[in-house]
Design a protein around this motif. Sequence first.
Motif, short mmCIF file in Angstrom:
data_model
loop_
_atom_site.label_atom_id
_atom_site.label_comp_id
_atom_site.label_asym_id
_atom_site.label_seq_id
_atom_site.Cartn_x
_atom_site.Cartn_y
_atom_site.Cartn_z
N THR A 22 13.78 21.43 6.08
CA THR A 22 14.36 22.62 6.72
C THR A 22 13.51 23.86 6.47
O THR A 22 13.27 24.65 7.40
CB THR A 22 15.79 22.85 6.21
N TRP A 23 13.04 24.04 5.23
CA TRP A 23 12.18 25.20 4.94
C TRP A 23 10.88 25.12 5.74
O TRP A 23 10.38 26.14 6.25
CB TRP A 23 11.87 25.28 3.45
N ASN A 60 20.26 27.78 9.49
CA ASN A 60 19.30 26.89 8.82
C ASN A 60 18.82 27.48 7.50
O ASN A 60 18.56 26.73 6.55
CB ASN A 60 18.12 26.61 9.75
N THR A 63 21.68 26.57 5.14
CA THR A 63 21.68 25.17 4.70
C THR A 63 20.51 24.90 3.77
O THR A 63 20.66 24.19 2.77
CB THR A 63 21.63 24.21 5.90
N ALA A 64 19.34 25.47 4.06
CA ALA A 64 18.17 25.27 3.19
C ALA A 64 18.43 25.86 1.81
O ALA A 64 18.05 25.27 0.78
CB ALA A 64 16.94 25.90 3.82
N ILE A 93 26.31 24.72 10.99
CA ILE A 93 25.12 24.02 11.48
C ILE A 93 25.51 22.96 12.52
O ILE A 93 24.72 22.66 13.43
CB ILE A 93 24.31 23.40 10.32
N LEU A 121 14.98 22.23 13.92
CA LEU A 121 16.04 23.20 13.63
C LEU A 121 17.33 22.91 14.39
O LEU A 121 18.42 23.32 13.93
CB LEU A 121 15.56 24.61 13.96
N CYS A 125 17.44 18.59 11.45
CA CYS A 125 17.98 19.13 10.21
C CYS A 125 19.51 19.25 10.21
O CYS A 125 20.14 18.93 9.18
CB CYS A 125 17.35 20.49 9.91
N PHE A 129 21.90 17.51 7.34
CA PHE A 129 22.78 18.27 6.44
C PHE A 129 24.20 17.73 6.50
O PHE A 129 24.87 17.61 5.46
CB PHE A 129 22.77 19.75 6.80
#
Length: 217
Positions: A22-23, A60, A63-64, A93, A121, A125, A129
């Motif tokens: 995600t990052w 995002n 979540t990250a 998300i 994204l 991801c 999640f």
Amino acid sequence: MNSLSAKNNAIITFSALIALITWFALILQFYLSMTAYMAQGRTVGGALVEFFTYFTILCNILTATTLTAVALQGFNKSFFTKPGVLTAAAVYISIVCLVYNIALRGIAHPVGWGRAADELLHAICPPLFVLFWIISVPKPGISFKHAFSWLWYPFFYLVYVLIRGALCARYPYFFLEADKLGYPKVFFNIIILMLVFLAFSMLYVWIARIIARRAAA
């Protein structure tokens, strides 16, 4: 190594892996977006505000952040590792993924690295999640009363978008463009969105309660 330690290590590994993906997607999208905005003659400040106005980006990042916190601290050690916060992030998300793939996918057609960031994204991801939430996040204590408090974040986001749009006529999503659709139509769209957020919140609480009961049986 006992089973509890193995489970904790698996959770740390899983959360860290999704966090890294995600990052990476966020950093890639940031680079691509800032490059495009600056090429259009935007100021750095204006480009940054534009980038961080998208709900996809904000969710995002959330979540990250939660995944990183879980990987480093475990659960219930800080705000971002609380099951309620993680469940709210799963709700947000999920709606990002749903709205994009139903209403927005056909609007933009990124290519190359842009396509990679876009898919990560919006389509990769988010499900990862949600899978993390189903498998790993503790479910006891998650109740329906939490569902209503989870609405404040999207509500204040939508208020911000309308205020910013009124000031500079820029909106991140077409269904919020009050200058084109008119405020009555936009307010109707917002009501529908808030009902969707509430429905998803209730759904996640219901799923959490079912998982908690089965785990306790």
